[in-house]
Motif scaffolding. Sequence first.
Motif, PDB file in Angstrom:
ATOM      1  N   VAL A 166       0.813  -1.129  -0.010  1.00 20.76           N
ATOM      2  CA  VAL A 166       0.038  -0.079   0.034  1.00 20.76           C
ATOM      3  C   VAL A 166       0.899   1.044  -0.007  1.00 20.76           C
ATOM      4  O   VAL A 166       0.375   2.550  -0.390  1.00 20.76           O
ATOM      5  N   GLY A 167       2.242   1.071   0.194  1.00 18.46           N
ATOM      6  CA  GLY A 167       2.971   2.513   0.224  1.00 18.46           C
ATOM      7  C   GLY A 167       4.430   2.191   0.881  1.00 18.46           C
ATOM      8  O   GLY A 167       4.739   0.944   1.057  1.00 18.46           O
ATOM      9  N   HIS A 168       4.956   3.279   1.421  1.00 16.98           N
ATOM     10  CA  HIS A 168       6.379   3.215   2.255  1.00 16.98           C
ATOM     11  C   HIS A 168       6.421   4.023   3.443  1.00 16.98           C
ATOM     12  O   HIS A 168       5.524   4.964   3.417  1.00 16.98           O
ATOM     13  N   ALA A 169       7.178   3.629   4.092  1.00 11.05           N
ATOM     14  CA  ALA A 169       7.504   4.505   5.308  1.00 11.05           C
ATOM     15  C   ALA A 169       8.951   4.586   5.505  1.00 11.05           C
ATOM     16  O   ALA A 169       9.835   3.522   5.266  1.00 11.05           O
ATOM     17  N   GLN A 170       9.260   5.757   6.116  1.00 10.80           N
ATOM     18  CA  GLN A 170      10.730   5.878   6.279  1.00 10.80           C
ATOM     19  C   GLN A 170      10.922   6.593   7.818  1.00 10.80           C
ATOM     20  O   GLN A 170      10.040   7.505   8.234  1.00 10.80           O
ATOM     21  N   GLN A 171      12.095   6.182   8.473  1.00 11.22           N
ATOM     22  CA  GLN A 171      12.273   6.895   9.863  1.00 11.22           C
ATOM     23  C   GLN A 171      13.622   7.019  10.028  1.00 11.22           C
ATOM     24  O   GLN A 171      14.388   6.303   9.775  1.00 11.22           O
ATOM     25  N   ILE A 172      14.242   8.233  10.292  1.00 12.13           N
ATOM     26  CA  ILE A 172      15.517   8.455  10.600  1.00 12.13           C
ATOM     27  C   ILE A 172      15.784   8.160  12.127  1.00 12.13           C
ATOM     28  O   ILE A 172      15.024   8.596  12.945  1.00 12.13           O
ATOM     29  N   LEU A 173      16.909   7.882  12.209  1.00 12.72           N
ATOM     30  CA  LEU A 173      17.348   7.370  13.704  1.00 12.72           C
ATOM     31  C   LEU A 173      18.598   8.230  14.313  1.00 12.72           C
ATOM     32  O   LEU A 173      19.429   8.275  13.263  1.00 12.72           O
ATOM     33  N   THR A 174      18.459   8.431  15.447  1.00 15.14           N
ATOM     34  CA  THR A 174      19.756   8.737  15.998  1.00 15.14           C
ATOM     35  C   THR A 174      20.163   7.671  17.043  1.00 15.14           C
ATOM     36  O   THR A 174      19.755   7.100  17.709  1.00 15.14           O
ATOM     37  N   VAL A 175      21.374   7.107  16.519  1.00 11.68           N
ATOM     38  CA  VAL A 175      21.907   5.802  17.174  1.00 11.68           C
ATOM     39  C   VAL A 175      22.936   6.462  18.105  1.00 11.68           C
ATOM     40  O   VAL A 175      24.123   7.290  17.850  1.00 11.68           O
ATOM     41  N   ARG A 176      23.080   5.642  19.202  1.00  7.72           N
ATOM     42  CA  ARG A 176      23.932   6.122  20.506  1.00  7.72           C
ATOM     43  C   ARG A 176      24.082   4.980  21.378  1.00  7.72           C
ATOM     44  O   ARG A 176      22.864   4.301  21.662  1.00  7.72           O
ATOM     45  N   PRO A 177      25.236   4.649  22.016  1.00 13.70           N
ATOM     46  CA  PRO A 177      25.147   3.689  23.077  1.00 13.70           C
ATOM     47  C   PRO A 177      24.762   4.289  24.223  1.00 13.70           C
ATOM     48  O   PRO A 177      24.604   5.412  24.421  1.00 13.70           O
ATOM     49  N   LEU A 178      24.051   3.280  25.210  1.00 13.06           N
ATOM     50  CA  LEU A 178      23.545   3.489  26.461  1.00 13.06           C
ATOM     51  C   LEU A 178      24.672   3.840  27.276  1.00 13.06           C
ATOM     52  O   LEU A 178      25.533   3.237  27.374  1.00 13.06           O
ATOM     53  N   PRO A 179      24.604   4.790  28.185  1.00 21.43           N
ATOM     54  CA  PRO A 179      25.495   5.254  29.119  1.00 21.43           C
ATOM     55  C   PRO A 179      25.616   3.678  29.901  1.00 21.43           C
ATOM     56  O   PRO A 179      24.852   3.204  30.332  1.00 21.43           O
ATOM     57  N   GLY A 180      27.077   3.387  30.304  1.00 28.53           N
ATOM     58  CA  GLY A 180      27.348   2.198  31.079  1.00 28.53           C
ATOM     59  C   GLY A 180      27.287   1.075  30.564  1.00 28.53           C
ATOM     60  O   GLY A 180      27.219  -0.001  31.147  1.00 28.53           O
ATOM     61  N   ALA A 181      26.495   0.825  29.216  1.00 33.30           N
ATOM     62  CA  ALA A 181      26.352  -0.268  28.674  1.00 33.30           C
ATOM     63  C   ALA A 181      27.331  -1.203  28.233  1.00 33.30           C
ATOM     64  O   ALA A 181      28.575  -0.362  27.854  1.00 33.30           O
TER      65      ALA A 181
END
Length: 263
Positions: free
Chosen positions: A248-263
């Motif tokens: 039926v269509g398309h979806a796009q999502q831009i992400l901000t990628v970062r490590p979790l503190p202390g992980a």
Amino acid sequence: MSPGSYYEPIDDHRYKPTLHAGGAWNADEQHFSPLGGLVVHAIERHRAAGPDDGLVLSRISYDILGRLALDECEIEVAAVRPGRTIELLEAVVRIAGRPVVRARAWLLAGLDTTAVAGGPDDRLTPPESLSAWPMSEVWSGGYIASLDVRPVTAPRPGRTTAWISTPLDLVAGVPASPLASYLALVDTANGIAVRQPPTAWMFPNVDLTVHLHRQPRGTWTGLDTTVTFGPSGQGLTSTVLHDVDGPVGHAQQILTVRPLPGA
């Protein structure tokens, strides 16, 4: 969780989220997916107050401006570009008086173009023949716990195709359209094909844009999703959207990628 709804209406413009709308990253936040459907519900209620002009929602783009507290929200809808065959509407979601989502929706004339219709038409395996996947083993939150998720094939990092459905109403006691209910599940795409464990990395989306070449039907949202992480802190979730009849269509999502503190 027992069946219920994601939101309870307060008045014509204000809604209270239930625990079923709880976010995947933080328990005291809303997951954006049901809120995205609620915005479409508000747009449709705004349009219902005017004459039926036959326009259909063909693109909606959401910008997530800030933290989505699990609290009362108000949605205001206004025309940016009114028209008889093409119209642009804007919806602003406010929590505690602060804008947290700004969405713009293009509505186009609904005409009979069956004679020239064409494009990819591969259909996904029907959801009724697939087994459920406990997505809550990967993600927490009331929203994820409310879902019926049925992968077409085994989920793998960065690539998953799955059907999503829910027994819950979008708004308690108020019928929601098939479109609003469908779009209320689309933002789930960013969580079905995780490249890294969400306990070690954060990769929230700051937007969601959906283009539709036809209106979806049925109670299942099909997500054929690919997630890409770049080398400098950005990512992209790209999805071909399906219903039981095909794409039926398309979806796009831009992400901000970062490590979790202390992980």
